[in-house]
Design a protein around this motif. Structure first.
Motif, PDB file in Angstrom:
ATOM      1  N   MET A 176     -74.507 129.327  34.184  1.00  0.00           N
ATOM      2  CA  MET A 176     -73.678 130.500  34.461  1.00  0.00           C
ATOM      3  C   MET A 176     -72.200 130.255  34.143  1.00  0.00           C
ATOM      4  O   MET A 176     -71.381 131.172  34.268  1.00  0.00           O
ATOM      5  N   SER A 177     -71.857 129.051  33.720  1.00  0.00           N
ATOM      6  CA  SER A 177     -70.455 128.725  33.468  1.00  0.00           C
ATOM      7  C   SER A 177     -69.949 129.399  32.195  1.00  0.00           C
ATOM      8  O   SER A 177     -70.710 129.694  31.262  1.00  0.00           O
ATOM      9  N   THR A 178     -68.640 129.594  32.151  1.00  0.00           N
ATOM     10  CA  THR A 178     -68.004 130.178  30.974  1.00  0.00           C
ATOM     11  C   THR A 178     -68.116 129.242  29.782  1.00  0.00           C
ATOM     12  O   THR A 178     -68.281 129.679  28.636  1.00  0.00           O
ATOM     13  N   GLU A 179     -68.057 127.934  30.057  1.00  0.00           N
ATOM     14  CA  GLU A 179     -68.141 126.946  28.976  1.00  0.00           C
ATOM     15  C   GLU A 179     -69.436 127.102  28.185  1.00  0.00           C
ATOM     16  O   GLU A 179     -69.415 127.112  26.954  1.00  0.00           O
ATOM     17  N   TYR A 180     -70.554 127.249  28.911  1.00  0.00           N
ATOM     18  CA  TYR A 180     -71.826 127.358  28.209  1.00  0.00           C
ATOM     19  C   TYR A 180     -72.007 128.741  27.580  1.00  0.00           C
ATOM     20  O   TYR A 180     -72.411 128.859  26.415  1.00  0.00           O
ATOM     21  N   ARG A 181     -71.690 129.797  28.301  1.00  0.00           N
ATOM     22  CA  ARG A 181     -71.959 131.151  27.810  1.00  0.00           C
ATOM     23  C   ARG A 181     -71.044 131.546  26.660  1.00  0.00           C
ATOM     24  O   ARG A 181     -71.338 132.496  25.927  1.00  0.00           O
ATOM     25  N   SER A 182     -69.941 130.815  26.509  1.00  0.00           N
ATOM     26  CA  SER A 182     -69.061 131.094  25.364  1.00  0.00           C
ATOM     27  C   SER A 182     -69.337 130.150  24.185  1.00  0.00           C
ATOM     28  O   SER A 182     -68.704 130.289  23.139  1.00  0.00           O
ATOM     29  N   SER A 183     -70.262 129.232  24.362  1.00  0.00           N
ATOM     30  CA  SER A 183     -70.568 128.288  23.285  1.00  0.00           C
ATOM     31  C   SER A 183     -71.574 128.906  22.311  1.00  0.00           C
ATOM     32  O   SER A 183     -72.292 129.859  22.642  1.00  0.00           O
ATOM     33  N   TYR A 203     -75.471 129.068  23.313  1.00  0.00           N
ATOM     34  CA  TYR A 203     -76.006 130.119  24.165  1.00  0.00           C
ATOM     35  C   TYR A 203     -76.683 131.217  23.335  1.00  0.00           C
ATOM     36  O   TYR A 203     -77.620 131.883  23.798  1.00  0.00           O
ATOM     37  N   THR A 239     -81.969 130.007  35.138  1.00  0.00           N
ATOM     38  CA  THR A 239     -81.280 130.928  36.058  1.00  0.00           C
ATOM     39  C   THR A 239     -82.290 131.757  36.839  1.00  0.00           C
ATOM     40  O   THR A 239     -81.892 132.622  37.624  1.00  0.00           O
ATOM     41  N   TRP A 260     -74.249 125.270  35.639  1.00  0.00           N
ATOM     42  CA  TRP A 260     -73.877 125.069  34.228  1.00  0.00           C
ATOM     43  C   TRP A 260     -74.289 126.265  33.379  1.00  0.00           C
ATOM     44  O   TRP A 260     -73.518 126.715  32.519  1.00  0.00           O
TER      45      TRP A 260
END
Length: 480
Positions: free
Chosen positions: A349-356, A359, A372, A347
């Motif tokens: 490393m996911s794009t969903e979290y890192r683009s929110s 983050y 991580t 989660w």
């Protein structure tokens, strides 16, 4: 089948939210929602925006429900009237429709028996029914529903007298089996404090009394005074044991009591003692740092609805929350974190979290750096390994089935062997843990009946002592 009323609004717990006017109600369910749409009832406001067709539909639905309820009441009255009648229908001689007649005869007999039972039981008899029915049950003809004054008055007094009679009968077993006084203090979230007393004898336990000690200093003097009062109520000659937690105030009070009554043994609560061991270990720098780090991340996960939704969706569940006074829950919390290690790392490393937007926050960056990091997870596993055998010991002590003294000593021996096996390459850490364990358990094992039992078992399983005894016996036989 889903109730059609929910096509016109949203179900929220046991309440609803109307999609036409936005009105919300925390309770009442589908019935109150129908009243809202049909402009019926006294416990809910009318919907000002409901379409006429919808309103008329639910008016018709409520009329049907009312008619069915009336039919059920009429049917019940007819059955009660038939049950009260002294003229019973004898269908045994009929040749036609024997099966239906037998069923009718059985129904009438059952109805008569039920009516007679309700008449004997009086107003305390209740036919039952789920709490979600939303309607008061009709107790039947001749049965008066008790008022609140009755329930809080004579019926409560009757129940108290019944319990007193049971206790007085039970107290007759004290001289033969001996009584155990169990004492525990409790503080609620509103900072109200109480001390509860229970009495155990011959496999039965009763709540004795509760004392409000809010605002009082719970030192050994107060504890000794209150235990002495209970002791005198029961009779000191019938009490053989007092069980409390392992707090210093209880410990000192019970030691003073044992000096006055040498036949009474003080036994500290094993589960509370293990909880104090976990508290002591939790003060170590590496444990304290890991627990605080995980708690900080957990608070961030639960303080935002969107973060919580993302976390729950990514990991497939919730974390076990810790309790401020039960230190074993700190490690249950870490263990629940550890079980979701892979899901957390994916989660983060996911794009969903890192683009929110989360983050980019300070807490979000801290959570990303920790979850991580392979080293952060390794440190968590290291801390869990330190207390995992102790947590198993705590579950053993806190089980519903109370363990015997021998079982406790055997479990303690198993605990020591587990630590020596787990930390055979780091005996310094093993010794550090066992030093805390033995120091805390000293009051459990050495200062009461446990002490004598422990010495006996140690002698029984002492291989060196057994070998020397065998050698002496052999030498004596050869000499003779």
């Amino acid at each position: 089948m889903v109730d059609p009323v929910w096509e016109h609004g949203e179900k929220r717990g046991s309440g609803f939210k109307c999609k036409y006017c936005g009105t919300s109600k925390s309770g009442g369910g589908a019935t109150r929602f129908k009243d809202h749409l049909a402009h019926r009832g006294h416990d809910v406001i009318d919907c000002p925006s409901v379409p006429p067709a919808v309103k008329n539909f639910f008016i018709s639905e409520l009329d049907k429900i009312k008619a069915k309820k009336y039919e059920r009441q009429q049917d019940r009255r007819r059955r009660d009237a038939a049950a009260r009648s002294t003229q019973y229908v004898d269908l045994e001689g009929e040749e036609e429709e024997e099966e239906q007649d037998d069923e009718l005869q059985q129904a009438l007999r059952h109805s008569r028996e039920e009516y007679e039972f309700r008449q004997r039981a009086g107003p305390r008899y209740e036919r039952g029914g789920g709490s979600g029915s939303g309607q008061a049950r009709d107790p039947g003809t001749g049965v008066t529903i008790p008022t609140g004054r009755d329930i809080d008055g004579k019926y409560l007094s009757e129940n108290v007298e019944e319990i007193k009679k049971e206790i007085n009968k039970w107290k007759q077993e004290f001289p033969e089996y001996g009584a155990t006084i169990i004492c525990d203090s409790w503080t609620g979230i509103s900072r109200n404090s109480v001390i509860n007393f229970l009495v155990y004898c011959n496999g039965m336990m009763y709540f004795w009394k509760s004392i409000d000690v809010t605002g009082k200093i719970q030192d050994h003097r107060l504890i000794l005074k209150e235990i002495t009062i209970v002791l005198n109520d029961i009779g000191p000659e019938d009490v053989i044991q007092i069980v409390t937690d392992n707090g210093s105030n209880f410990k000192k009070a019970c030691k003073l009591l044992a000096e006055e009554y040498p036949h009474i043994v003080w036994q500290p609560c094993l589960a509370h003692t293990i909880n104090l061991i976990l508290k002591d270990i939790g003060k170590w720098d590496d444990h304290k740092a890991m627990i605080q780090s995980a708690q900080y991340i957990c608070q961030w996960l639960y303080n935002s609805n969107s973060v919580h939704s993302m976390f729950k969706s990514a990991t497939g569940g919730e974390l076990v929350k810790w309790n401020a006074t039960r230190f074993g829950t700190n490690y249950m919390f870490l263990e629940s974190f550890m079980k979701k290690k892979d899901q957390f790392m994916v989660w983060m490393m996911s794009t969903e979290y890192r683009s929110s937007r989360h983050y980019k926050t300070e807490a979000g960056k801290y959570a990303f750096e920790c979850m991580t990091s392979v080293q952060w997870w390794a440190n968590m596993q290291y801390v869990i390994n330190d207390v995992e055998p102790l947590y198993s010991f705590l579950r053993f002590a806190d089980q519903d089935k109370t363990p015997t003294l021998g079982e406790v000593l055997m479990e303690y021996g198993s605990l020591k062997r587990t630590y020596h096996t787990r930390f055979h390459s780091d005996m310094a850490r093993c010794d550090r843990i066992m030093e805390i364990v033995d120091r805390r358990l000293a009051s459990v094992f050495e200062e009461n009946v446990f002490g004598d039992l422990r010495k006996g078992l140690e002698r029984l399983f002492d291989i060196d002592r057994a070998a020397r005894a065998l050698q002496e016996n052999t030498t004596s036989s050869d000499s003779s």
